[in-house]
Design a protein around this motif. Structure first.
Motif, PDB file in Angstrom:
ATOM      1  N   VAL A  47     -15.591 -29.815   2.340  1.00  0.00           N
ATOM      2  CA  VAL A  47     -15.809 -29.399   3.733  1.00  0.00           C
ATOM      3  C   VAL A  47     -14.513 -29.508   4.536  1.00  0.00           C
ATOM      4  CG1 VAL A  47     -17.090 -29.843   5.863  1.00  0.00           C
ATOM      5  CG2 VAL A  47     -18.247 -30.019   3.655  1.00  0.00           C
ATOM      6  N   ILE A  48     -13.702 -30.529   4.246  1.00  0.00           N
ATOM      7  CA  ILE A  48     -12.388 -30.598   4.889  1.00  0.00           C
ATOM      8  C   ILE A  48     -11.590 -29.347   4.523  1.00  0.00           C
ATOM      9  CG2 ILE A  48     -10.164 -31.806   4.929  1.00  0.00           C
ATOM     10  CD1 ILE A  48     -11.683 -34.433   4.615  1.00  0.00           C
ATOM     11  N   GLY A  49     -11.692 -28.938   3.253  1.00  0.00           N
ATOM     12  CA  GLY A  49     -11.054 -27.692   2.839  1.00  0.00           C
ATOM     13  C   GLY A  49     -11.580 -26.512   3.626  1.00  0.00           C
ATOM     14  N   ASP A  50     -12.886 -26.493   3.883  1.00  0.00           N
ATOM     15  CA  ASP A  50     -13.492 -25.405   4.672  1.00  0.00           C
ATOM     16  C   ASP A  50     -12.923 -25.359   6.093  1.00  0.00           C
ATOM     17  OD1 ASP A  50     -15.084 -24.769   2.509  1.00  0.00           O
ATOM     18  OD2 ASP A  50     -16.844 -25.839   3.257  1.00  0.00           O
ATOM     19  N   THR A  51     -12.696 -26.544   6.677  1.00  0.00           N
ATOM     20  CA  THR A  51     -12.146 -26.561   8.043  1.00  0.00           C
ATOM     21  C   THR A  51     -10.756 -25.941   8.073  1.00  0.00           C
ATOM     22  OG1 THR A  51     -11.133 -28.776   7.877  1.00  0.00           O
ATOM     23  CG2 THR A  51     -13.448 -28.665   8.581  1.00  0.00           C
ATOM     24  N   TYR A  52      -9.950 -26.262   7.062  1.00  0.00           N
ATOM     25  CA  TYR A  52      -8.610 -25.668   7.000  1.00  0.00           C
ATOM     26  C   TYR A  52      -8.684 -24.168   6.720  1.00  0.00           C
ATOM     27  CZ  TYR A  52      -6.120 -30.136   7.150  1.00  0.00           C
ATOM     28  OH  TYR A  52      -5.591 -31.352   7.554  1.00  0.00           O
ATOM     29  N   SER A  53      -9.626 -23.780   5.872  1.00  0.00           N
ATOM     30  CA  SER A  53      -9.793 -22.365   5.555  1.00  0.00           C
ATOM     31  C   SER A  53     -10.189 -21.570   6.794  1.00  0.00           C
ATOM     32  CB  SER A  53     -10.855 -22.203   4.458  1.00  0.00           C
ATOM     33  OG  SER A  53     -10.974 -20.853   4.073  1.00  0.00           O
ATOM     34  N   GLU A  54     -11.071 -22.147   7.622  1.00  0.00           N
ATOM     35  CA  GLU A  54     -11.490 -21.487   8.859  1.00  0.00           C
ATOM     36  C   GLU A  54     -10.310 -21.307   9.815  1.00  0.00           C
ATOM     37  OE1 GLU A  54     -14.352 -20.185   9.908  1.00  0.00           O
ATOM     38  OE2 GLU A  54     -15.318 -20.554   7.969  1.00  0.00           O
ATOM     39  N   GLN A  55      -9.344 -22.196   9.715  1.00  0.00           N
ATOM     40  CA  GLN A  55      -8.149 -22.102  10.569  1.00  0.00           C
ATOM     41  C   GLN A  55      -7.012 -21.348   9.866  1.00  0.00           C
ATOM     42  OE1 GLN A  55      -7.767 -26.410  11.401  1.00  0.00           O
ATOM     43  NE2 GLN A  55      -8.306 -25.959  13.517  1.00  0.00           N
TER      44      GLN A  55
ATOM     45  N   LYS B   9      -8.830 -31.262  -4.890  1.00  0.00           N
ATOM     46  CA  LYS B   9      -9.155 -32.688  -4.861  1.00  0.00           C
ATOM     47  C   LYS B   9     -10.639 -32.888  -5.160  1.00  0.00           C
ATOM     48  CE  LYS B   9      -8.487 -36.825  -2.004  1.00  0.00           C
ATOM     49  NZ  LYS B   9      -7.955 -37.345  -0.718  1.00  0.00           N
ATOM     50  N   ALA B  10     -11.477 -32.040  -4.585  1.00  0.00           N
ATOM     51  CA  ALA B  10     -12.917 -32.118  -4.838  1.00  0.00           C
ATOM     52  C   ALA B  10     -13.235 -31.780  -6.290  1.00  0.00           C
ATOM     53  CB  ALA B  10     -13.663 -31.168  -3.897  1.00  0.00           C
ATOM     54  N   ALA B  11     -12.564 -30.773  -6.810  1.00  0.00           N
ATOM     55  CA  ALA B  11     -12.820 -30.338  -8.186  1.00  0.00           C
ATOM     56  C   ALA B  11     -12.403 -31.387  -9.214  1.00  0.00           C
ATOM     57  CB  ALA B  11     -12.085 -29.028  -8.464  1.00  0.00           C
ATOM     58  N   ARG B  12     -11.367 -32.148  -8.907  1.00  0.00           N
ATOM     59  CA  ARG B  12     -10.852 -33.142  -9.853  1.00  0.00           C
ATOM     60  C   ARG B  12     -11.604 -34.472  -9.798  1.00  0.00           C
ATOM     61  NH1 ARG B  12      -9.453 -29.320 -11.903  1.00  0.00           N
ATOM     62  NH2 ARG B  12      -7.378 -28.383 -11.963  1.00  0.00           N
ATOM     63  N   TYR B  13     -12.470 -34.619  -8.808  1.00  0.00           N
ATOM     64  CA  TYR B  13     -13.203 -35.881  -8.662  1.00  0.00           C
ATOM     65  C   TYR B  13     -14.461 -35.840  -9.517  1.00  0.00           C
ATOM     66  CZ  TYR B  13     -15.430 -39.929  -6.468  1.00  0.00           C
ATOM     67  OH  TYR B  13     -16.021 -41.147  -6.243  1.00  0.00           O
TER      68      TYR B  13
END
Length: 231
Positions: free
Chosen positions: A145-153, A165-169
């Motif tokens: 979701v943090i990635g989504d916030t950056y993507s929206e911007q 980071k999410a994928a590697r966890y």
């Protein structure tokens, strides 16, 4: 003439006497620091146990307080979920009133998602970055979701970093391919075509039976492979 008894005259202490006195002093100081150390350790343990007890007690109380906030969240009434309503606390008040509790930690996740829906991306990142949980679903989800916030911007470089980071966890066949697809899209939007290709290729090789492995990923690998061969 007054006769002075020489035995009454204070004598200069011998080296041996000095050593004995020093040894006694050291033993005394050592015992003193042992006592201080013992009480410091005792107080530290007592403080820790007290903190543990209080957080546990607060957890029990606060779980009742946020029932209504979760109800509003699930109803997509994010403003009430965040700020509360009437006698019911919202996520923000719970986090402020009961810091360091497990429930407040979870509320940071809820608050971050709520702010994401309200398009307040800085606030969303602020709360999601505070969320820490040994859970392979929610922890990875918070980074996504943090990635989504950056993507929206349109900050696709940062978005891709958080998707990866999410994928590697704690990789798994259900959620990891989803994060890799998001990362691939962000990489491509940022002009990092090789990294985008690698994400899709990873899905094809490691997660062929996922919802993306037998369709989208194969098509994107073929498309990006042709595109990269033209460079």
């Amino acid at each position: 003439m007054k006769i002075i008894d020489i035995n009454s005259i204070p004598k200069n202490p011998s080296e041996n006497d000095k050593a004995k006195a020093k040894l006694v002093s050291l033993k005394h100081n050592k015992r003193k620091w042992y006592v201080v150390g013992f009480y410091m350790t005792f107080l530290s343990i007592a403080a820790f146990l007290g903190f543990f007890y209080l957080t546990k007690t607060k957890n029990l109380k606060v779980e009742d307080d946020i029932f209504q906030a979760i109800y509003h969240f699930e109803a997509s009434d994010f403003d009430k979920a965040l700020k509360g309503e009437g006698s019911h606390k919202g996520f923000l008040e719970v986090i402020a009133q009961y810091p360091y509790t497990t429930t407040a930690n979870i509320d940071c996740f809820y608050a971050g998602i709520a702010y994401m829906h309200q398009k307040e991306y800085e606030k969303a990142r602020s709360f999601l970055s505070r969320f820490k949980l040994e859970d392979y679903i929610l922890q990875a989800r918070s980074w996504s979701v943090i990635g989504d916030t950056y993507s929206e911007q349109k900050n696709y470089k940062q978005a891709a970093a958080y998707y990866i980071k999410a994928a590697r966890y704690r990789p798994n066949s259900v959620y990891t391919p989803v994060y890799l697809v998001k990362a691939a899209s962000a990489f491509e939007a940022d002009g990092q075509y090789k990294n985008s290709y690698r994400c899709y290729q990873e899905i094809v090789e490691k997660y062929p039976n996922s919802s993306y492995g037998s369709g989208l990923a194969i098509k994107e690998v073929s498309r990006l492979s042709a595109f990269l061969s033209m460079d």
